[in-house]
Design a protein around this motif. Structure first.
Motif, PDB file in Angstrom:
ATOM      1  N   UNK A  82       1.047  -1.378  -0.009  1.00  0.00           N
ATOM      2  CA  UNK A  82       0.055  -0.095   0.084  1.00  0.00           C
ATOM      3  C   UNK A  82       0.751   1.571  -0.085  1.00  0.00           C
ATOM      4  N   UNK A  83       1.733   1.403   0.823  1.00  0.00           N
ATOM      5  CA  UNK A  83       2.575   2.579   1.032  1.00  0.00           C
ATOM      6  C   UNK A  83       3.491   2.910  -0.396  1.00  0.00           C
ATOM      7  N   UNK A  84       3.786   1.869  -1.092  1.00  0.00           N
ATOM      8  CA  UNK A  84       4.910   2.179  -2.022  1.00  0.00           C
ATOM      9  C   UNK A  84       4.159   2.135  -3.468  1.00  0.00           C
ATOM     10  N   UNK A  85       2.611   1.706  -3.387  1.00  0.00           N
ATOM     11  CA  UNK A  85       1.990   1.570  -4.590  1.00  0.00           C
ATOM     12  C   UNK A  85       2.216   0.556  -5.504  1.00  0.00           C
ATOM     13  N   UNK A  86       2.275  -0.609  -5.042  1.00  0.00           N
ATOM     14  CA  UNK A  86       2.956  -1.828  -5.522  1.00  0.00           C
ATOM     15  C   UNK A  86       2.031  -2.253  -6.595  1.00  0.00           C
ATOM     16  N   UNK A  87       2.185  -2.621  -7.610  1.00  0.00           N
ATOM     17  CA  UNK A  87       1.321  -3.323  -8.819  1.00  0.00           C
ATOM     18  C   UNK A  87       1.509  -4.798  -8.870  1.00  0.00           C
ATOM     19  N   UNK A  88       2.977  -5.094  -8.700  1.00  0.00           N
ATOM     20  CA  UNK A  88       3.295  -6.696  -8.689  1.00  0.00           C
ATOM     21  C   UNK A  88       4.116  -6.919  -7.631  1.00  0.00           C
ATOM     22  N   UNK A  89       3.998  -7.930  -6.798  1.00  0.00           N
ATOM     23  CA  UNK A  89       4.550  -8.563  -5.894  1.00  0.00           C
ATOM     24  C   UNK A  89       5.145  -9.920  -6.454  1.00  0.00           C
TER      25      UNK A  89
END
Length: 155
Positions: A82-89
């Motif tokens: 959420x904090x880093x606006x991640x699209x793909x883990x």
């Protein structure tokens, strides 16, 4: 902009790490890598040969890596996404299925490992003495036994 997030210990940095980070970077525009702290590794029952600060610096030096963050707990992954606006883990396939619960926040991918190399295997090789070393130690024990036997024979 597509942001990728991964985590790892990255101890005994090797070609498998280089290839994984390069492949991860190809998935998007920005790669963030969480490097496990020494304290977190200890909590997992692991010990790193290389201290966290050095491992983080090694990973940060890769041109494919845009940012390194400390990994301090299992629970932080959701907050980091959420904090880093991640699209793909994304993470190595040895973790397949373990992080599927994150798919409500972003896409989850498991990448195949590099064949023939792993930190676990390297550590096992380092821990197992070479046959010549075993032979040398056996010879040294034989000599020590002779000394003990000679000592016992003294009046």
């Amino acid at each position: 902009m597509t942001t990728i997030l991964t985590y790892g210990t990255f101890d005994l940095f090797h070609i498998g790490h280089v290839r994984l980070l390069s492949r991860l970077a190809e998935l998007g525009d920005r790669l963030i890598v969480g490097v496990s702290t020494d304290e977190f590794n200890a909590a997992k029952g692991k010990r790193s040969f290389i201290p966290y600060e050095h491992r983080a610096e090694i990973v940060a030096s890769m041109r494919s890596v845009d940012r390194v963050i400390p990994e301090t707990s299992w629970e932080q992954k959701r907050a980091d996404i959420i904090l880093h606006g991640v699209d793909i883990f994304a993470i190595g396939s040895d973790w397949k299925g373990k992080f599927d619960t994150l798919s409500d926040l972003c896409e989850v991918r498991y990448l195949e490992r590099t064949d023939g190399i792993s930190s676990t295997e390297l550590k096992a090789q380092l821990a197992a003495p070479e046959p010549q070393e075993i032979e040398r130690l056996g010879h040294a024990l034989d000599i020590l036994q002779q000394v003990v036997d000679n000592y016992r024979g003294l009046p």
